[in-house]
Design a protein around this motif. Structure first.
Motif, PDB file in Angstrom:
ATOM      1  N   GLU A 136       0.805  -1.044  -0.033  1.00 29.94           N
ATOM      2  CA  GLU A 136       0.099   0.039   0.077  1.00 29.94           C
ATOM      3  C   GLU A 136       0.903   1.253  -0.020  1.00 29.94           C
ATOM      4  OE1 GLU A 136      -3.462  -0.333   2.899  1.00 29.94           O
ATOM      5  OE2 GLU A 136      -1.952  -1.621   3.790  1.00 29.94           O
ATOM      6  N   PHE A 137       0.345   2.353  -0.489  1.00 24.62           N
ATOM      7  CA  PHE A 137       0.996   3.552  -0.585  1.00 24.62           C
ATOM      8  C   PHE A 137       0.359   4.629   0.053  1.00 24.62           C
ATOM      9  CE2 PHE A 137       2.485   0.412  -3.622  1.00 24.62           C
ATOM     10  CZ  PHE A 137       3.635   0.461  -3.603  1.00 24.62           C
ATOM     11  N   ILE A 138       0.947   5.791   0.524  1.00 28.04           N
ATOM     12  CA  ILE A 138       0.566   6.947   1.083  1.00 28.04           C
ATOM     13  C   ILE A 138       1.428   8.086   0.642  1.00 28.04           C
ATOM     14  CG2 ILE A 138      -0.251   8.377   3.295  1.00 28.04           C
ATOM     15  CD1 ILE A 138      -0.808   5.512   4.691  1.00 28.04           C
ATOM     16  N   VAL A 190       4.960   7.109   1.100  1.00 30.84           N
ATOM     17  CA  VAL A 190       5.561   6.101   2.357  1.00 30.84           C
ATOM     18  C   VAL A 190       4.972   4.670   1.850  1.00 30.84           C
ATOM     19  CG1 VAL A 190       5.120   5.517   4.601  1.00 30.84           C
ATOM     20  CG2 VAL A 190       5.377   7.757   3.826  1.00 30.84           C
ATOM     21  N   MET A 191       5.697   3.636   1.822  1.00 25.65           N
ATOM     22  CA  MET A 191       5.264   2.220   1.597  1.00 25.65           C
ATOM     23  C   MET A 191       5.016   1.536   2.835  1.00 25.65           C
ATOM     24  SD  MET A 191       7.600  -0.233  -0.819  1.00 25.65           S
ATOM     25  CE  MET A 191       8.483  -1.076   0.533  1.00 25.65           C
ATOM     26  N   ASN A 230       4.057   0.203   8.380  1.00 21.18           N
ATOM     27  CA  ASN A 230       4.921   1.082   8.080  1.00 21.18           C
ATOM     28  C   ASN A 230       6.264   0.976   8.291  1.00 21.18           C
ATOM     29  OD1 ASN A 230       6.060   3.792   7.466  1.00 21.18           O
ATOM     30  ND2 ASN A 230       5.451   4.763   9.091  1.00 21.18           N
ATOM     31  N   LEU A 231       6.930   0.715   7.076  1.00 17.02           N
ATOM     32  CA  LEU A 231       8.304   0.165   7.006  1.00 17.02           C
ATOM     33  C   LEU A 231       9.490   1.264   7.324  1.00 17.02           C
ATOM     34  CD1 LEU A 231      10.194  -1.905   6.090  1.00 17.02           C
ATOM     35  CD2 LEU A 231      10.109  -0.857   3.907  1.00 17.02           C
ATOM     36  N   GLY A 232       8.744   2.550   7.089  1.00 14.28           N
ATOM     37  CA  GLY A 232       9.467   3.800   7.270  1.00 14.28           C
ATOM     38  C   GLY A 232      10.314   4.312   6.108  1.00 14.28           C
ATOM     39  N   SER A 259      13.604   6.915  -1.683  1.00 14.68           N
ATOM     40  CA  SER A 259      13.628   8.235  -1.687  1.00 14.68           C
ATOM     41  C   SER A 259      14.029   8.880  -0.268  1.00 14.68           C
ATOM     42  CB  SER A 259      12.580   8.949  -2.126  1.00 14.68           C
ATOM     43  OG  SER A 259      11.349   8.765  -1.486  1.00 14.68           O
ATOM     44  N   GLY A 260      14.190   8.114   0.625  1.00 11.98           N
ATOM     45  CA  GLY A 260      14.589   8.222   1.978  1.00 11.98           C
ATOM     46  C   GLY A 260      13.698   7.669   3.215  1.00 11.98           C
ATOM     47  N   ARG A 261      13.643   8.064   4.428  1.00 10.24           N
ATOM     48  CA  ARG A 261      12.959   7.537   5.254  1.00 10.24           C
ATOM     49  C   ARG A 261      11.848   8.751   5.734  1.00 10.24           C
ATOM     50  NH1 ARG A 261      12.993   2.723   7.140  1.00 10.24           N
ATOM     51  NH2 ARG A 261      12.987   3.333   9.348  1.00 10.24           N
TER      52      ARG A 261
END
Length: 499
Positions: free
Chosen positions: A300-302, A327-328, A340-342, A358-360
């Protein structure tokens, strides 16, 4: 061509064709994974608590299963650690991958038989895709090194516990055992500096063809090799032609690696974590890594800029767009649910689905509302170094809200240079201009005289390794945090600065 090389090429073609089947049916593949996960976990404690038996579609799932981070899932994991079965997934996990979190301290991530299978398979398939595309398979006859954590495991209530890389060391395929370096005894050394010294001695006279690990720690290995011999790595290992890495963006290290190696070598980027193996670079020609859709993980993605708002929209693969920072969120066959993997990702392609990290979501600077992310600072330093002799070993960025010298606040860059710029102010200006170009919020703050141009604080050679050692994170899977919204890292690094 050796029989081993020929066999690798034949196998590579078979695996490539298999990958194409699910890559060409991405939405259908993910829907199948979703159904299988829900059905398998229906009678677990988590499945009963969240009414999995009533979930018939994704909208039902959203209503029943909120997004959680490790801290929110911890009560369930604590029950598994204490020996309870059928909590998040059927039965008990095979392992707990021990990892450190920014807010949760030590994390115990469950690894099941199903999830571990895909961890091993993904690493193999990344190499096979490379062989299929390039036709280069001669490296299979040489020695391979994986710079990783100790394979020594502990056990609690029938479940073994260790670092992911140490756990995976127990599953090296039989056909690679003779190729694999370092020796088991060397791999079991805990102290990272002692371990790397031992690896140098063991590998120095070997026919090394593949070297793998997190770039910062491979760099340490290369530097020790060079110091020991006075030669470039490519001279020591004449047949070394493939570097495999993951965990961080390679771009900031690229120039230093080219100098240490002395020749160009191909590379394969991986996106593994204790929670799952998510993507790998399937092509040397295309940007991004192929998202693994058939590995027991539902994605899922946000949107990252909506994540901290009220009720941010959750979407599946079919609704993502290229170039957007997401956010993955993952649900896996190890029992992580809407987790939420972060990590934040951007899609570079949707045919097939390829991503870059792209980051955390917790690692950013927004002390003034600028929300600068890792991808932006890494791109900025890459542009500043382009066409120059400047090379950087490591860096991190923190806000300086109340400058001791007075004046406007600014972003403070702690940089360990291999080759310094002739004009530090000019180098800082190039970074700053790139950041303004990439991030409109940062641009507005600079132009509106809310922030002044960033400042660079030089870190002495070996300073970042010293910092990591001082916080107990030298080597293994540990990485330097690129961005902080506070000055915790910066204050420790001040002990290692030169300006």
């Amino acid at each position: 061509m050796s029989l081993k090389t020929l066999g690798a090429k034949i196998f590579a073609k078979k695996i490539y064709n298999k990958i194409q089947k699910w890559a060409n049916n991405p939405v259908g593949t993910q829907e199948k994974v979703f159904r299988e996960l829900i059905l398998k976990a229906e009678n677990t404690s988590f499945g009963k608590d969240h009414h999995f038996s009533e979930i018939t579609n994704y909208q039902d799932f959203i209503k029943n299963v909120p997004v959680r981070d490790y801290e929110a899932l911890k009560p369930y994991i604590a029950r598994i650690v204490e020996g309870e079965e059928n909590v998040l997934w059927e039965g008990k996990p095979l392992y707990f991958a021990k990892t450190s979190g920014t807010t949760s301290g030590v994390k115990n991530i469950p690894l099941t038989a199903e999830s571990l299978k895909f961890q091993i398979q993904a690493a193999r398939d990344a190499i096979l895709c490379y062989i299929h595309e390039t036709g280069n398979g001669k490296f299979v006859d040489g020695k391979w090194i994986f710079l990783q954590g100790s394979p020594v495991l502990k056990e609690k209530n029938g479940v073994k516990i260790g670092r992911l890389s140490g756990i995976v060391a127990h599953y090296v395929p039989s056909y690679l055992l003779k190729n694999r370096m370092p020796s088991w005894n060397t791999n079991c050394i805990d102290d990272w500096e002692t371990k790397v010294d031992a690896i140098v001695e063991e590998t120095l006279t070997e026919n090394m063809t593949v070297i793998s690990g997190i770039p910062s720690w491979v760099q340490m290995y290369f530097e020790k090799l060079q110091k020991r011999t006075g030669k470039k790595v490519g001279e020591i290992f004449k047949n070394f032609d493939l570097f495999i890495y993951g965990g961080v963006n390679f771009e900031p290290y690229k120039k230093k690696f080219e100098n240490l190696i002395g020749k160009k070598v191909d590379s394969i980027e991986l996106f593994p974590a204790s929670e799952g193996f998510f993507a790998f670079q399937d092509s040397q020609k295309e940007k991004g890594m192929l998202l693994l859709l058939n590995s027991g993980i539902f994605y899922e993605f946000i949107k990252a800029d909506e994540f901290f708002g009220e009720n941010p929209q959750r979407i599946t693969l079919k609704d993502v767009e290229t170039g957007v920072n997401y956010v993955m969120i993952i649900s896996t066959n190890a029992g992580l649910w809407s987790y939420n993997l972060g990590d934040t990702v951007q899609f570079t392609s949707t045919q097939p689905y390829r991503v870059i990290v792209s980051g955390r979501i917790k690692h950013f600077i927004s002390a003034f509302g600028e929300h600068v992310i890792a991808k932006e600072v890494e791109q900025a330093i890459k542009e500043a170094m382009a066409g120059s002799i400047v090379s950087v070993n490591e860096f991190t960025v923190a806000p300086q809200i109340t400058p001791p010298e007075g004046g406007l606040p600014y972003h403070e860059w702690f940089i360990e240079f291999e080759n310094e710029p002739e004009n530090m102010d000019d180098f800082a200006s190039k970074i700053d201009q790139s950041l303004q170009k990439q991030n409109t919020y940062y641009y507005d703050l600079i132009q509106g005289k809310v922030l002044q141009k960033l400042k660079i604080r030089k870190v002495k050679n070996g300073g970042f390794a010293g910092y990591m050692k001082s916080v107990g994170k030298l080597g293994g899977q540990n990485k330097v945090q690129r961005l902080s919204n506070d000055r915790k890292i910066a204050e420790v690094l001040l002990k290692f600065n030169t300006s």
